[in-house]
Design a protein around this motif. Structure first.
Motif, PDB file in Angstrom:
ATOM      1  N   ARG A   1       0.811  -1.210   0.000  1.00 30.48           N
ATOM      2  CA  ARG A   1       0.000   0.000   0.000  1.00 30.48           C
ATOM      3  C   ARG A   1       0.850   1.267   0.000  1.00 30.48           C
ATOM      4  NH1 ARG A   1      -4.953  -0.652   3.929  1.00 30.48           N
ATOM      5  NH2 ARG A   1      -5.250  -2.290   2.382  1.00 30.48           N
TER       6      ARG A   1
ATOM      7  N   ARG B   1      -4.559   3.696   6.085  1.00 26.93           N
ATOM      8  CA  ARG B   1      -5.790   3.506   5.331  1.00 26.93           C
ATOM      9  C   ARG B   1      -6.392   2.142   5.659  1.00 26.93           C
ATOM     10  NH1 ARG B   1      -4.960   1.982  -0.608  1.00 26.93           N
ATOM     11  NH2 ARG B   1      -3.234   3.416  -0.295  1.00 26.93           N
ATOM     12  N   GLN B   2      -7.662   2.121   6.035  1.00 29.56           N
ATOM     13  CA  GLN B   2      -8.299   0.858   6.392  1.00 29.56           C
ATOM     14  C   GLN B   2      -9.808   0.993   6.351  1.00 29.56           C
ATOM     15  OE1 GLN B   2      -7.840   0.067  10.857  1.00 29.56           O
ATOM     16  NE2 GLN B   2      -6.314   1.686  10.486  1.00 29.56           N
TER      17      GLN B   2
ATOM     18  N   TYR C   1     -13.351   9.929   5.943  1.00 29.55           N
ATOM     19  CA  TYR C   1     -14.108   8.716   5.613  1.00 29.55           C
ATOM     20  C   TYR C   1     -14.758   8.861   4.242  1.00 29.55           C
ATOM     21  CZ  TYR C   1     -13.983   7.907  10.707  1.00 29.55           C
ATOM     22  OH  TYR C   1     -13.590   7.726  12.019  1.00 29.55           O
TER      23      TYR C   1
ATOM     24  N   MET D   1     -14.305   3.594   4.102  1.00 23.51           N
ATOM     25  CA  MET D   1     -12.854   3.587   3.983  1.00 23.51           C
ATOM     26  C   MET D   1     -12.343   4.799   4.741  1.00 23.51           C
ATOM     27  SD  MET D   1     -10.245   1.935   2.975  1.00 23.51           S
ATOM     28  CE  MET D   1     -10.843   0.785   1.730  1.00 23.51           C
ATOM     29  N   ARG D   2     -11.405   4.537   5.672  1.00 21.75           N
ATOM     30  CA  ARG D   2     -10.909   5.610   6.532  1.00 21.75           C
ATOM     31  C   ARG D   2      -9.443   5.894   6.223  1.00 21.75           C
ATOM     32  NH1 ARG D   2     -10.609   4.492  12.863  1.00 21.75           N
ATOM     33  NH2 ARG D   2      -8.518   3.764  12.299  1.00 21.75           N
ATOM     34  N   TYR D   3      -9.107   7.183   6.203  1.00 25.66           N
ATOM     35  CA  TYR D   3      -7.744   7.645   5.948  1.00 25.66           C
ATOM     36  C   TYR D   3      -7.307   8.554   7.097  1.00 25.66           C
ATOM     37  CZ  TYR D   3      -9.270   6.553   1.137  1.00 25.66           C
ATOM     38  OH  TYR D   3      -9.787   5.961   0.000  1.00 25.66           O
TER      39      TYR D   3
ATOM     40  N   LEU E   1      -3.388  14.216   2.750  1.00 25.27           N
ATOM     41  CA  LEU E   1      -3.191  12.779   2.868  1.00 25.27           C
ATOM     42  C   LEU E   1      -1.855  12.436   2.235  1.00 25.27           C
ATOM     43  CD1 LEU E   1      -6.341  13.403   1.777  1.00 25.27           C
ATOM     44  CD2 LEU E   1      -6.571  10.963   2.163  1.00 25.27           C
TER      45      LEU E   1
ATOM     46  N   ASP F   1      -2.270   7.510  -0.376  1.00 27.22           N
ATOM     47  CA  ASP F   1      -3.677   7.502   0.037  1.00 27.22           C
ATOM     48  C   ASP F   1      -4.538   8.419  -0.814  1.00 27.22           C
ATOM     49  OD1 ASP F   1      -3.296   5.626   1.991  1.00 27.22           O
ATOM     50  OD2 ASP F   1      -3.419   7.014   3.686  1.00 27.22           O
TER      51      ASP F   1
ATOM     52  N   ASP G   1      -5.599   6.662  -3.910  1.00 26.93           N
ATOM     53  CA  ASP G   1      -6.706   5.742  -3.655  1.00 26.93           C
ATOM     54  C   ASP G   1      -8.012   6.515  -3.484  1.00 26.93           C
ATOM     55  OD1 ASP G   1      -7.480   2.808  -2.679  1.00 26.93           O
ATOM     56  OD2 ASP G   1      -8.395   4.223  -1.282  1.00 26.93           O
ATOM     57  N   LEU G   2      -7.960   7.599  -2.717  1.00 29.40           N
ATOM     58  CA  LEU G   2      -9.150   8.418  -2.493  1.00 29.40           C
ATOM     59  C   LEU G   2      -9.719   8.917  -3.817  1.00 29.40           C
ATOM     60  CD1 LEU G   2     -10.996  10.018  -0.470  1.00 29.40           C
ATOM     61  CD2 LEU G   2      -9.335  11.891  -0.688  1.00 29.40           C
TER      62      LEU G   2
END
Length: 243
Positions: A57, A82-83, A106, A115-117, A212, A216, A219-220
């Motif tokens: 990741r 990130r999870q 979120y 999904m949380r960052y 971020l 991340d 991904d966002l």
């Protein structure tokens, strides 16, 4: 035995076989339909990422012509990885929620997850709150500090709008992607963006924007379309289960 009898018997046998096959086919179809599983609500896995997932990741990667360095995630607070988590926001799927005091962002998903960052946020006095939309999204944006920032930091004049801003790149404060927040048709000057400063995550250091790590924000960017709704909280986010 007459030929007429043989033909009649053959026709009867053929008709019997055909009817049996037809009935068998219907029975199989009916039985199969009865055995078909009922639709289930999609449930995505929740939990912290494994070390192997973290290595992949936050590894170095090339995006366009830019090389993004690896993140030394071992030095980060694990809660900012990130999870996927149980959704604490109660917002509609597709909504972006910024929990400023918690230093989390979120993206709400269907089925009760998000999904949380981990994020870095603005210093006291330079933070925005409210509801808006993601009106514009940009790959490797140019950074153009607003006039108010230049007044506070005159050395940024060379990156002003009039001077064309700072070239995109790994040292650009907006990082690899930027998502621009508008409210009532007006630019709030509030952004979700990448940053090369991984150690700023979880801290209040920027002038009002949410940052971020670049891995991340990439991904966002894939999860948040144009005109996605966004809600920014300056008060502690109370989980839905606690309401």
């Amino acid at each position: 035995m007459s030929s007429e009898y043989r033909l009649s018997r053959r026709a009867f046998v053929f008709a019997s076989v055909s009817m049996t096959a037809t009935l068998a086919g219907c029975a199989a179809t009916t039985s199969s339909a009865r055995r078909a599983p009922l639709p289930e609500k999609v449930s995505l896995p929740i939990g912290p990422p494994t070390d192997a997932e973290l290595q992949a990741r936050y590894a170095a990667l090339e995006d366009g012509s830019h090389l993004i360095p690896a993140i030394p995630y071992q030095k980060m607070d694990p809660k900012y990885f990130r999870q996927r988590v149980a959704d604490p926001t109660g917002e509609t799927p597709g909504t972006v929620v910024v929990d400023t005091p918690g230093r989390f962002l979120y993206v709400v998903e269907p089925g009760g997850t998000a999904m949380r960052y981990g994020v870095g946020i603005g210093r006291d006095g330079f933070a925005w709150q409210g509801e808006g939309i993601i009106h514009w999204r940009q790959h490797w944006p140019r950074w153009k500090p607003p006039a108010e920032m230049i007044v506070r930091q005159p050395h940024l004049e060379r990156y002003s709008i009039e001077n064309g801003g700072m070239e995109p790149g790994i040292k650009n404060p907006l990082g690899a992607r930027a998502l621009y927040i508008f409210q009532n048709g007006q630019d709030t000057l509030y952004r979700l963006h990448g940053t090369p400063e991984w150690d700023s995550i979880g801290k209040a250091t920027s002038s009002g924007c949410v940052r971020l790590v670049n891995q991340d924000v990439l991904d966002l960017y894939t999860r948040v379309p144009y005109h996605a709704p966004i809600v920014v909280h300056q008060e502690p986010l109370v989980p839905v289960s606690a309401v």
